[in-house]
Motif scaffolding. Structure first.
Motif, PDB file in Angstrom:
ATOM      1  N   LEU A 173      33.248  47.364  30.096  1.00  0.00           N
ATOM      2  CA  LEU A 173      33.775  47.435  31.352  1.00  0.00           C
ATOM      3  C   LEU A 173      32.323  47.840  32.580  1.00  0.00           C
ATOM      4  O   LEU A 173      31.073  47.544  31.586  1.00  0.00           O
ATOM      5  N   GLU A 174      32.796  47.998  33.705  1.00  0.00           N
ATOM      6  CA  GLU A 174      31.761  48.266  34.444  1.00  0.00           C
ATOM      7  C   GLU A 174      30.956  49.443  34.226  1.00  0.00           C
ATOM      8  O   GLU A 174      31.813  50.063  33.778  1.00  0.00           O
ATOM      9  N   LEU A 175      29.597  49.738  35.327  1.00  0.00           N
ATOM     10  CA  LEU A 175      29.440  50.967  34.405  1.00  0.00           C
ATOM     11  C   LEU A 175      30.425  52.223  35.347  1.00  0.00           C
ATOM     12  O   LEU A 175      30.679  53.200  34.755  1.00  0.00           O
ATOM     13  N   ILE A 176      31.129  51.879  36.602  1.00  0.00           N
ATOM     14  CA  ILE A 176      31.806  53.063  37.311  1.00  0.00           C
ATOM     15  C   ILE A 176      33.230  53.177  36.129  1.00  0.00           C
ATOM     16  O   ILE A 176      33.442  54.468  35.752  1.00  0.00           O
ATOM     17  N   GLU A 177      33.632  51.990  35.536  1.00  0.00           N
ATOM     18  CA  GLU A 177      34.693  51.597  34.586  1.00  0.00           C
ATOM     19  C   GLU A 177      34.352  52.861  33.420  1.00  0.00           C
ATOM     20  O   GLU A 177      35.318  53.735  32.616  1.00  0.00           O
ATOM     21  N   SER A 178      32.825  52.711  33.089  1.00  0.00           N
ATOM     22  CA  SER A 178      33.049  53.197  31.614  1.00  0.00           C
ATOM     23  C   SER A 178      32.602  54.953  32.221  1.00  0.00           C
ATOM     24  O   SER A 178      33.111  55.813  31.072  1.00  0.00           O
ATOM     25  N   SER A 179      32.118  55.010  32.739  1.00  0.00           N
ATOM     26  CA  SER A 179      31.734  56.808  33.264  1.00  0.00           C
ATOM     27  C   SER A 179      33.164  57.128  33.307  1.00  0.00           C
ATOM     28  O   SER A 179      32.798  58.707  32.892  1.00  0.00           O
ATOM     29  N   LEU A 180      33.955  56.661  34.488  1.00  0.00           N
ATOM     30  CA  LEU A 180      35.438  57.297  34.429  1.00  0.00           C
ATOM     31  C   LEU A 180      36.194  57.322  33.116  1.00  0.00           C
ATOM     32  O   LEU A 180      36.367  58.503  32.823  1.00  0.00           O
ATOM     33  N   SER A 181      36.064  56.393  32.318  1.00  0.00           N
ATOM     34  CA  SER A 181      36.534  56.768  30.756  1.00  0.00           C
ATOM     35  C   SER A 181      36.189  57.510  30.224  1.00  0.00           C
ATOM     36  O   SER A 181      36.930  58.972  29.294  1.00  0.00           O
ATOM     37  N   ARG A 182      34.676  58.420  30.032  1.00  0.00           N
ATOM     38  CA  ARG A 182      34.439  58.863  29.302  1.00  0.00           C
ATOM     39  C   ARG A 182      34.726  60.489  29.833  1.00  0.00           C
ATOM     40  O   ARG A 182      34.591  61.654  29.051  1.00  0.00           O
ATOM     41  N   LEU A 183      34.927  61.020  31.217  1.00  0.00           N
ATOM     42  CA  LEU A 183      35.110  62.156  31.735  1.00  0.00           C
ATOM     43  C   LEU A 183      35.842  61.724  31.851  1.00  0.00           C
ATOM     44  O   LEU A 183      37.315  63.554  31.192  1.00  0.00           O
ATOM     45  N   ALA A 184      37.416  61.476  31.668  1.00  0.00           N
ATOM     46  CA  ALA A 184      38.906  61.370  31.747  1.00  0.00           C
ATOM     47  C   ALA A 184      38.954  61.217  30.243  1.00  0.00           C
ATOM     48  O   ALA A 184      40.533  61.591  30.224  1.00  0.00           O
ATOM     49  N   ARG A 185      38.689  61.698  29.129  1.00  0.00           N
ATOM     50  CA  ARG A 185      38.375  61.826  28.501  1.00  0.00           C
ATOM     51  C   ARG A 185      39.044  63.481  28.224  1.00  0.00           C
ATOM     52  O   ARG A 185      40.221  63.916  27.197  1.00  0.00           O
ATOM     53  N   TYR A 186      39.071  63.595  29.086  1.00  0.00           N
ATOM     54  CA  TYR A 186      38.763  65.357  28.946  1.00  0.00           C
ATOM     55  C   TYR A 186      39.820  65.846  29.776  1.00  0.00           C
ATOM     56  O   TYR A 186      40.406  67.355  30.092  1.00  0.00           O
ATOM     57  N   TRP A 187      40.710  64.780  30.751  1.00  0.00           N
ATOM     58  CA  TRP A 187      41.556  65.463  31.234  1.00  0.00           C
ATOM     59  C   TRP A 187      42.641  65.397  31.073  1.00  0.00           C
ATOM     60  O   TRP A 187      43.327  64.743  29.795  1.00  0.00           O
ATOM     61  N   PRO A 188      43.966  66.341  31.388  1.00  0.00           N
ATOM     62  CA  PRO A 188      44.650  66.826  30.986  1.00  0.00           C
ATOM     63  C   PRO A 188      46.035  65.732  32.063  1.00  0.00           C
ATOM     64  O   PRO A 188      45.314  64.808  32.750  1.00  0.00           O
ATOM     65  N   GLY A 189      47.107  66.304  31.642  1.00  0.00           N
ATOM     66  CA  GLY A 189      48.277  64.978  31.966  1.00  0.00           C
ATOM     67  C   GLY A 189      48.582  63.961  31.655  1.00  0.00           C
ATOM     68  O   GLY A 189      47.699  63.082  31.019  1.00  0.00           O
ATOM     69  N   ASN A 190      48.764  62.954  32.336  1.00  0.00           N
ATOM     70  CA  ASN A 190      49.765  61.508  31.886  1.00  0.00           C
ATOM     71  C   ASN A 190      48.663  60.585  33.196  1.00  0.00           C
ATOM     72  O   ASN A 190      48.912  60.874  34.097  1.00  0.00           O
ATOM     73  N   MET A 191      48.877  59.392  32.912  1.00  0.00           N
ATOM     74  CA  MET A 191      48.520  58.437  33.283  1.00  0.00           C
ATOM     75  C   MET A 191      49.283  58.529  34.985  1.00  0.00           C
ATOM     76  O   MET A 191      48.073  58.083  36.093  1.00  0.00           O
ATOM     77  N   ARG A 192      50.598  58.422  34.893  1.00  0.00           N
ATOM     78  CA  ARG A 192      51.108  59.150  36.980  1.00  0.00           C
ATOM     79  C   ARG A 192      50.296  60.209  36.930  1.00  0.00           C
ATOM     80  O   ARG A 192      49.870  59.848  38.655  1.00  0.00           O
ATOM     81  N   HIS A 193      49.411  61.036  36.840  1.00  0.00           N
ATOM     82  CA  HIS A 193      48.953  62.087  37.932  1.00  0.00           C
ATOM     83  C   HIS A 193      47.872  61.438  38.015  1.00  0.00           C
ATOM     84  O   HIS A 193      47.170  62.373  38.575  1.00  0.00           O
ATOM     85  N   LEU A 194      47.084  60.371  37.887  1.00  0.00           N
ATOM     86  CA  LEU A 194      46.122  59.637  38.715  1.00  0.00           C
ATOM     87  C   LEU A 194      46.027  59.843  40.155  1.00  0.00           C
ATOM     88  O   LEU A 194      46.957  59.002  40.759  1.00  0.00           O
ATOM     89  N   PRO A 195      45.395  60.080  40.676  1.00  0.00           N
ATOM     90  CA  PRO A 195      45.499  60.220  42.074  1.00  0.00           C
ATOM     91  C   PRO A 195      45.319  58.268  42.469  1.00  0.00           C
ATOM     92  O   PRO A 195      44.401  57.638  41.756  1.00  0.00           O
ATOM     93  N   GLY A 196      46.055  58.288  42.939  1.00  0.00           N
ATOM     94  CA  GLY A 196      46.018  56.523  43.602  1.00  0.00           C
ATOM     95  C   GLY A 196      46.606  55.243  43.031  1.00  0.00           C
ATOM     96  O   GLY A 196      46.630  54.368  43.418  1.00  0.00           O
ATOM     97  N   ARG A 197      46.764  56.053  41.466  1.00  0.00           N
ATOM     98  CA  ARG A 197      47.038  54.577  41.233  1.00  0.00           C
ATOM     99  C   ARG A 197      48.066  53.754  41.433  1.00  0.00           C
ATOM    100  O   ARG A 197      48.191  52.822  40.650  1.00  0.00           O
ATOM    101  N   ILE A 198      49.601  54.637  41.672  1.00  0.00           N
ATOM    102  CA  ILE A 198      49.909  54.191  41.661  1.00  0.00           C
ATOM    103  C   ILE A 198      49.879  52.625  43.061  1.00  0.00           C
ATOM    104  O   ILE A 198      50.516  51.510  43.402  1.00  0.00           O
ATOM    105  N   SER A 199      49.173  52.595  44.074  1.00  0.00           N
ATOM    106  CA  SER A 199      48.994  52.383  44.790  1.00  0.00           C
ATOM    107  C   SER A 199      47.907  51.196  44.490  1.00  0.00           C
ATOM    108  O   SER A 199      48.120  49.763  44.175  1.00  0.00           O
TER     109      SER A 199
END
Length: 316
Positions: A173-199
């Motif tokens: 992963l790129e640095l920003i991708e790996s950093s976000l992935s480490r944080l996202a391990r603790y986020w609740p909800g499904n992928m639909r809840h990620l802001p801007g995902r549909i766009s």
């Protein structure tokens, strides 16, 4: 049942190949199916179940008769992501698709932080044991392709042939991708809840769907938005740490790589690494396709799978 591979044939005009691969006369001549027809048949014909692999309660379905082929989903996919391809292959194969471990988001009992990359390959074998299947072909999509490679390496007799779609052996992963992935391990909800995902999905993936009915794009969004954020983040970090290139030369079974002409996620460098490393691999490129032929080009993908995995007729 012993699975017997077919010989390679010349390549079709609408795909490119680094080695011989199945032949398709024309996409227009292939069997087609609507999403509604596939879903209706699934409800009538498929059998669903749950297998306790020892690591999680694995939901799966079995659909069709013939040689078994297990379909392994990608990073943000699930078993039902294969419904169009399964509907087209069910007359020829016993199609088996299953969900990857997702943890508390779906209540399957998976402990995500304890899962390393060897675990999903062991879960695959546990599922086949549960179904009393000795040998099986494999179809791995994207992240699922890494599970296929590990399984073929660890148990070559059980998995004699495979198709890898949008696959890779190493994709840090790129640095920003790996950093976000480490944080996202603790986020609740499904992928639909990620802001801007549909766009973002529309920006990167919609073009190959333009000629399909709108419900196919909507179904892709439905399936890819269901997985828990934490589970997808964990899988992404598994990819980040993974490098299967050292074992590729030891995977001697025939493998077909199916690549999208305009894949925004898995580029030519990933494909070339597989072709260089795997001793018996061919490559088929689907014109006008991105990273999601399960949805956008199921007819061509199913036909490539069918021809590559179909045993040749017996010689009298």
């Amino acid at each position: 049942m012993e699975l017997v591979p077919e010989p390679r044939t010349k390549r079709p005009e609408h795909i490119s190949s680094a080695a011989p691969c199945p032949f398709i006369q024309s996409p227009a001549q292939l069997p087609t199916i609507t999403l509604a027809e596939a879903q209706a048949r699934f409800q009538r014909e498929a059998v669903r179940g749950v297998c306790d692999t020892g690591r999680y309660r694995c939901s799966y379905y079995v659909w069709g008769k013939g040689p078994p082929v297990v379909m392994i989903p990608g990073l943000a996919d699930d078993a039902l992501s294969f419904i169009l391809v399964s509907a087209l292959l069910a007359p020829h194969f016993r199609c088996i698709a299953y969900d990857l471990p997702a943890g508390g988001g779906v209540g399957d009992g998976a402990r995500l932080r304890r899962i390393i990359h060897a675990g999903p390959a062991q879960d695959l074998s546990a599922l086949l044991d549960h179904l009393n299947i000795g040998q099986s072909y494999l179809l791995g999509s994207s992240f699922g392709g890494t599970i296929v490679l590990i399984a073929m390496h660890s148990n070559p007799q059980r998995f004699p042939r495979a198709v890898l779609q949008g696959a890779f052996a190493c994709r840090p992963l790129e640095l920003i991708e790996s950093s976000l992935s480490r944080l996202a391990r603790y986020w609740p909800g499904n992928m639909r809840h990620l802001p801007g995902r549909i766009s973002l999905l529309r920006w990167f993936h919609f073009a190959p769907f333009a000629s399909r009915p709108p419900e196919v794009w909507n179904y892709f969004l439905e399936r890819s938005n269901l997985p828990p954020i934490a589970a997808v983040a964990h899988r992404a970090l598994m990819i980040h740490r993974l490098d299967l290139r050292p074992i590729l030369s030891e995977i001697r079974q025939p493998v077909l790589l199916v690549c999208g002409e305009h894949d925004p996620l898995v580029g030519p460098a990933c494909e070339e690494a597989l072709l260089r490393g795997l001793p018996n691999a061919g490559r088929a490129q689907i014109a006008g396709c991105g990273h999601n032929p399960l949805f956008s080009h199921p007819e061509i993908l199913a036909e490539l799978v069918r021809q590559f995995l179909t045993p040749p007729p017996e010689v009298a």
